[in-house]
Design a protein around this motif. Structure first.
Motif, PDB file in Angstrom:
ATOM      1  N   ILE A 269       4.252 -14.642  47.462  1.00  0.00           N
ATOM      2  CA  ILE A 269       4.587 -13.477  46.625  1.00  0.00           C
ATOM      3  C   ILE A 269       3.973 -13.649  45.241  1.00  0.00           C
ATOM      4  N   VAL A 270       3.342 -12.600  44.731  1.00  0.00           N
ATOM      5  CA  VAL A 270       2.796 -12.621  43.375  1.00  0.00           C
ATOM      6  C   VAL A 270       3.953 -12.295  42.428  1.00  0.00           C
ATOM      7  N   ILE A 271       4.779 -13.284  42.168  1.00  0.00           N
ATOM      8  CA  ILE A 271       6.056 -13.068  41.486  1.00  0.00           C
ATOM      9  C   ILE A 271       5.876 -12.432  40.113  1.00  0.00           C
ATOM     10  N   ASN A 272       4.905 -12.936  39.328  1.00  0.00           N
ATOM     11  CA  ASN A 272       4.785 -12.457  37.942  1.00  0.00           C
ATOM     12  C   ASN A 272       4.209 -11.045  37.843  1.00  0.00           C
ATOM     13  N   GLN A 273       3.911 -10.406  38.959  1.00  0.00           N
ATOM     14  CA  GLN A 273       3.586  -8.983  38.971  1.00  0.00           C
ATOM     15  C   GLN A 273       4.719  -8.208  39.642  1.00  0.00           C
ATOM     16  N   CYS A 274       5.142  -8.696  40.795  1.00  0.00           N
ATOM     17  CA  CYS A 274       6.154  -7.970  41.568  1.00  0.00           C
ATOM     18  C   CYS A 274       7.506  -7.885  40.866  1.00  0.00           C
ATOM     19  N   ALA A 275       7.859  -8.933  40.099  1.00  0.00           N
ATOM     20  CA  ALA A 275       9.175  -8.956  39.453  1.00  0.00           C
ATOM     21  C   ALA A 275       9.247  -8.049  38.237  1.00  0.00           C
ATOM     22  N   ARG A 276       8.136  -7.427  37.875  1.00  0.00           N
ATOM     23  CA  ARG A 276       8.159  -6.483  36.748  1.00  0.00           C
ATOM     24  C   ARG A 276       7.438  -5.179  37.078  1.00  0.00           C
ATOM     25  N   MET A 277       7.291  -4.897  38.358  1.00  0.00           N
ATOM     26  CA  MET A 277       6.572  -3.702  38.792  1.00  0.00           C
ATOM     27  C   MET A 277       7.209  -2.412  38.275  1.00  0.00           C
ATOM     28  N   SER A 278       8.532  -2.388  38.191  1.00  0.00           N
ATOM     29  CA  SER A 278       9.204  -1.169  37.724  1.00  0.00           C
ATOM     30  C   SER A 278       8.761  -0.786  36.322  1.00  0.00           C
ATOM     31  N   GLN A 279       8.521  -1.796  35.460  1.00  0.00           N
ATOM     32  CA  GLN A 279       8.022  -1.510  34.112  1.00  0.00           C
ATOM     33  C   GLN A 279       6.533  -1.194  34.123  1.00  0.00           C
ATOM     34  N   LEU A 280       5.764  -1.982  34.857  1.00  0.00           N
ATOM     35  CA  LEU A 280       4.311  -1.792  34.872  1.00  0.00           C
ATOM     36  C   LEU A 280       3.925  -0.403  35.361  1.00  0.00           C
ATOM     37  N   SER A 286       0.147   5.062  36.846  1.00  0.00           N
ATOM     38  CA  SER A 286       0.855   4.624  38.055  1.00  0.00           C
ATOM     39  C   SER A 286      -0.065   4.467  39.257  1.00  0.00           C
ATOM     40  N   ALA A 287      -1.160   5.247  39.294  1.00  0.00           N
ATOM     41  CA  ALA A 287      -2.076   5.168  40.429  1.00  0.00           C
ATOM     42  C   ALA A 287      -2.642   3.764  40.609  1.00  0.00           C
ATOM     43  N   ASN A 288      -2.780   3.049  39.504  1.00  0.00           N
ATOM     44  CA  ASN A 288      -3.312   1.679  39.574  1.00  0.00           C
ATOM     45  C   ASN A 288      -2.403   0.754  40.367  1.00  0.00           C
ATOM     46  N   TRP A 289      -1.117   1.108  40.440  1.00  0.00           N
ATOM     47  CA  TRP A 289      -0.137   0.255  41.112  1.00  0.00           C
ATOM     48  C   TRP A 289       0.309   0.821  42.456  1.00  0.00           C
ATOM     49  N   LEU A 290      -0.350   1.889  42.908  1.00  0.00           N
ATOM     50  CA  LEU A 290       0.017   2.510  44.181  1.00  0.00           C
ATOM     51  C   LEU A 290      -1.100   2.409  45.208  1.00  0.00           C
ATOM     52  N   THR A 291      -2.095   1.602  44.917  1.00  0.00           N
ATOM     53  CA  THR A 291      -3.198   1.405  45.838  1.00  0.00           C
ATOM     54  C   THR A 291      -2.719   0.662  47.085  1.00  0.00           C
ATOM     55  N   GLU A 292      -3.552   0.670  48.115  1.00  0.00           N
ATOM     56  CA  GLU A 292      -3.205  -0.053  49.335  1.00  0.00           C
ATOM     57  C   GLU A 292      -3.000  -1.542  49.051  1.00  0.00           C
ATOM     58  N   LYS A 332       9.736   1.171  46.689  1.00  0.00           N
ATOM     59  CA  LYS A 332       9.815   1.931  47.936  1.00  0.00           C
ATOM     60  C   LYS A 332      10.282   3.363  47.681  1.00  0.00           C
ATOM     61  N   GLN A 333      11.193   3.527  46.732  1.00  0.00           N
ATOM     62  CA  GLN A 333      11.668   4.877  46.383  1.00  0.00           C
ATOM     63  C   GLN A 333      10.559   5.690  45.735  1.00  0.00           C
ATOM     64  N   ILE A 334       9.703   5.022  44.982  1.00  0.00           N
ATOM     65  CA  ILE A 334       8.550   5.708  44.397  1.00  0.00           C
ATOM     66  C   ILE A 334       7.561   6.117  45.485  1.00  0.00           C
ATOM     67  N   LEU A 335       7.347   5.239  46.461  1.00  0.00           N
ATOM     68  CA  LEU A 335       6.424   5.524  47.545  1.00  0.00           C
ATOM     69  C   LEU A 335       6.895   6.710  48.398  1.00  0.00           C
ATOM     70  N   ASP A 336       8.225   6.784  48.666  1.00  0.00           N
ATOM     71  CA  ASP A 336       8.699   7.877  49.519  1.00  0.00           C
ATOM     72  C   ASP A 336       9.022   9.146  48.741  1.00  0.00           C
ATOM     73  N   GLY A 337       8.807   9.108  47.432  1.00  0.00           N
ATOM     74  CA  GLY A 337       8.980  10.317  46.622  1.00  0.00           C
ATOM     75  C   GLY A 337      10.382  10.532  46.107  1.00  0.00           C
ATOM     76  N   THR A 338      11.308   9.632  46.433  1.00  0.00           N
ATOM     77  CA  THR A 338      12.679   9.757  45.927  1.00  0.00           C
ATOM     78  C   THR A 338      12.743   9.614  44.425  1.00  0.00           C
ATOM     79  N   VAL A 339      11.883   8.747  43.884  1.00  0.00           N
ATOM     80  CA  VAL A 339      11.800   8.519  42.443  1.00  0.00           C
ATOM     81  C   VAL A 339      10.416   8.921  41.965  1.00  0.00           C
ATOM     82  N   GLN A 340      10.345   9.666  40.875  1.00  0.00           N
ATOM     83  CA  GLN A 340       9.072  10.126  40.314  1.00  0.00           C
ATOM     84  C   GLN A 340       8.684   9.261  39.112  1.00  0.00           C
TER      85      GLN A 340
END
Length: 341
Positions: A269-280, A286-292, A332-340
């Protein structure tokens, strides 16, 4: 041009310093361009480390011909005297220099002292006697270790995370350095990318006359911003104060500073990115963080072993596994559209 005096070292340098960790991610030629442009603009303090892969080598390649006009600071992560000497000789060779201005213990879990059985501080003293280093420094992410080093009288400089998200205890540490004539070097001035307004970051640092911020530079556009502040330093006006207050309300608390001391993760796990993804994902496009690729990175959190290693290693005492779970759920909520966003 605003200048900083680094405590009892007597080193006087321009308020901007070059943090050379990010140049390990670019080519030697591009790194050399950045380093030379910074020097030509008046930046003379360059901070690197033995742990930053080829960063030292790139500095030696780009700036060895102007060595006498530079202040070079580097670090050893070694916990033994033997490792200390190996690191020092390697750094001297790669930097193409006979001496290092400030040689620092790199985030030790304790404060090295004479007679502690490690031989580390004794090695520092011998290196100084040999003329291979000028001043002794320590970097840390642990407030108690940092404060012990400052009060010990053994260290000429301290490097510690400091930005406008810092606590009152952090600010007290900077004032203690000034009181005891210990040079203070500010790292993480942009909090690992969570602070996106460099002018606000600079203006806040400028309130502390003894603080020397080192800005991690990877792109020419970033360097240009800090170069522009040499002649036109940002001032702490009402607009910047409001921005800082908003950021403090949003970010202060249980957030990952991306220091990376939890890495590597046994589960990949890339901890120092994943553990702060909500802020990043909310503080940059946001598109930079929604890539495959980013989605694959975040979903790796599902493979967490719950081994607790990251939690034990975190110098800020964060419950890292829980942070990872919270950030993954939000993602996951951002991916499924629950959170904008």
């Amino acid at each position: 041009m605003k200048q900083v005096t680094l405590g009892r070292t007597g080193i006087v340098t321009e308020k901007n310093a070059f943090g050379a960790l990010p140049i390990q991610r670019v080519t030697r030629e591009y790194a050399a361009m950045l380093l030379r442009k910074a020097f030509d603009a008046g930046i003379t303090f360059f901070d690197t480390a033995r742990s930053y892969s080829d960063s030292e080598e790139k500095i030696g390649f780009a700036l060895s011909d102007v060595r006498e006009k530079l202040i070079l600071a580097t670090k050893t992560p070694s916990t033994t005297a033997e490792g200390f000497w190996k690191d020092l000789e390697t750094s001297l060779s790669l930097l193409k220099t006979d001496y290092i201005d400030i040689y620092q213990f790199h985030n030790p879990s304790f404060c090295p002292k004479p007679g502690d059985g490690t031989g580390l501080y004794e090695a520092m003293l011998e290196a100084r006697e040999q003329g291979k280093i000028r001043f002794i420094g320590l970097t840390n992410h642990r407030l108690n270790v940092a404060e012990e080093a400052v009060r010990s009288g053994l260290y000429d400089t301290l490097q510690f995370p400091f930005c406008y998200l810092s606590t009152e205890k952090d600010i007290a540490l900077v004032k203690l350095c000034q009181e005891l004539n210990v040079g203070f070097i500010s790292m993480k001035g942009l909090s690992g990318g969570l602070i996106t307004n460099s002018a606000a970051a600079y203006a806040w640092q400028d309130q502390f006359e003894n603080a020397l911020p080192i800005w991690g530079v990877q792109r020419e556009s970033e360097l240009d911003e800090f170069i522009s502040y040499i002649e036109n330093p940002p001032v702490m006006d009402g607009e910047i104060r409001e921005l800082i207050e908003r950021d403090r309300k949003e970010l202060i608390g249980n957030f990952c500073r991306a220091c990376g001391y939890c890495m590597p993760c046994p589960a990949g796990i890339v901890i120092n990115q994943c553990a702060r993804m909500s802020q990043l994902i909310r503080r940059s496009p946001s598109a930079n963080w929604l890539t495959e690729e980013s989605q694959k990175m975040m979903l790796q959190v599902e493979n967490c072993l719950n081994c607790g290693q990251c939690k034990k290693k975190c110098p800020y005492g964060l419950d890292t596994p829980e942070l990872l779970r919270q950030n993954l759920e939000d993602y996951k909520q951002i991916l499924d559209g629950t959170v904008q966003v």
